[in-house]
Design an enzyme around this catalytic site. Structure first.
Site, PDB file in Angstrom:
ATOM      1  N   ASP A  60      -1.287  -0.650  11.056  1.00 52.82           N
ATOM      2  CA  ASP A  60      -2.391  -0.473  10.111  1.00 52.82           C
ATOM      3  C   ASP A  60      -2.329  -1.536   9.024  1.00 52.82           C
ATOM      4  OD1 ASP A  60      -0.021   0.785   9.042  1.00 52.82           O
ATOM      5  OD2 ASP A  60      -1.261   1.858   7.599  1.00 52.82           O
ATOM      6  N   GLU A 117       1.571   3.339   7.723  1.00 49.31           N
ATOM      7  CA  GLU A 117       2.577   2.839   6.783  1.00 49.31           C
ATOM      8  C   GLU A 117       1.983   2.497   5.431  1.00 49.31           C
ATOM      9  OE1 GLU A 117       5.054   0.200   4.495  1.00 49.31           O
ATOM     10  OE2 GLU A 117       3.107  -0.333   5.373  1.00 49.31           O
TER      11      GLU A 117
END
Length: 360
Positions: free
Chosen positions: A71, A130
């Site tokens: 991400d 994350e």
């Protein structure tokens, strides 16, 4: 080849929370890891799947754990509008090149380079959230870290290329206030302003933090109210805290949790995500010495230093597993529109990671 792959990965925009985009990218990674000999598992979550890839290695040896994420902080369209892919004077620009599509390319290339060579078993964990503290991945990282010989993160390094040998703890806290709506001119006394209450609580948080050294506090978002002629009935703020040690973290978070309303309002304090402090250790120092030797075997000088930013390596370091982070390419501008990497360091980092894998 590495630059072409990085361009492909940057072109597949993967904002945190966009499950469709993240899962499509996980398909790419999973296919590639399987081609390189891994057994790949998907761990589904509503906000995007995590990926675990196990590569076979030396029988009976403890595995090396590699931590990464797919991400980014950038929305779909960032590449088209504000941050187009650009290569100029050996520098590559684009959303996610530094944090951390570049690290993913380094890892993948190193895995290609060690294929067929003797090494420990390798476990790769790529998480989908994350950038918001890995709330759905914490238990996965903790479980997959059990029994690891060492853990390595592919986040960006220090500006000079040094690896990261410890990290401050990071906790996201949300303060939510429920007041009482009323007409702001005709009957203001019947209302209880949730925004006024939230402001007072944020000042109280500042007073708490001021009592401790080396605590960072950032009020990242504030929401509340809706009209200027209505006393606001709800308000909220998200706060990011950074702590250098667990004792300070516990004390500050306890004090914040015990905040009391200043007026007739309801107050709720929730921890949204938490990464404990990863502190310096003799085990990590010993691992760094091994990595320094591996670097010299490929003509590179490697250093290490503490870092204030948090990542999934906080968890492995906190668990006592020898840990190093910052194996991504050298660059700058994480979470900023000038995000960039130095192209030549992609191949350098891949060579370093391959040397680490074959020497430990």
């Amino acid at each position: 080849m590495m630059i072409e792959r990085l361009r492909e990965y940057v072109g597949a925009e993967t904002p945190t929370g966009d499950a469709a985009a993240l899962n499509a990218f996980a398909d790419r990674l999973g296919t590639r890891y399987a081609e390189l000999g891994a057994t790949v598992r998907r761990v589904p979550t509503p906000t995007g799947d995590h990926l675990v890839a196990d590569f076979p290695g030396r029988a009976g040896a403890a595995p090396l754990l590699f931590l990464a994420h797919h991400d980014t902080v950038w929305p779909i369209g960032q590449l088209r509008d504000a941050m187009p892919w650009r290569e100029q004077d050996g520098i590559i620009h684009g959303p996610g090149v530094f944090d951390m599509k570049g690290g993913l390319v380094v890892l993948e290339t190193a895995l290609e380079q060690v294929a067929g060579r003797d090494h420990r078993p390798l476990r790769v964990v790529v998480v989908a959230d994350e950038e918001v503290g890995s709330p759905s991945a914490r238990s996965l990282v903790t479980a997959e870290a059990q029994g690891a010989y060492a853990a390595f993160g592919f986040e960006p390094p220090h500006p000079n290329g040094d690896l990261k040998t410890s990290r401050w703890g990071s906790t996201r806290v949300r303060i939510e206030v429920t007041g009482r709506e009323a007409h702001a001119a005709l009957d203001p006394a019947s209302g209880v302003s949730a925004i006024d209450e939230l402001v007072d609580q944020l000042l109280a948080v500042r007073r708490i933090v001021a009592g401790y050294d080396e605590v960072l506090c950032n009020v990242g978002t504030i929401t509340g109210g809706g009209r200027t002629n209505v006393v606001p009935g709800s308000a909220a703020a998200d706060i990011g805290f950074r702590f250098v040690d667990p004792a300070t973290e516990e004390a500050v978070l306890q004090a914040v949790a015990e905040l009391q309303p200043e007026r007739d309002a309801q107050l709720a304090v929730r921890v949204m995500s938490n990464r404990p402090a990863w502190q310096p250790s003799a085990a990590t120092d010993a691992l760094l010495a091994q990595v320094v030797a591996a670097g010299r075997s490929v003509g590179q000088e490697v250093g290490g230093a503490a870092a204030t930013g948090a990542a999934d390596t906080n968890l492995t370091g906190w668990l006592g597993i020898p840990t190093l982070d910052g194996l991504g390419p050298i660059g700058q501008g994480a979470h900023a529109v000038h995000e960039q990497v130095i192209a030549a360091t992609l191949t350098e980092r891949a060579a370093l990671v391959a040397a680490i894998i074959t020497s430990l």
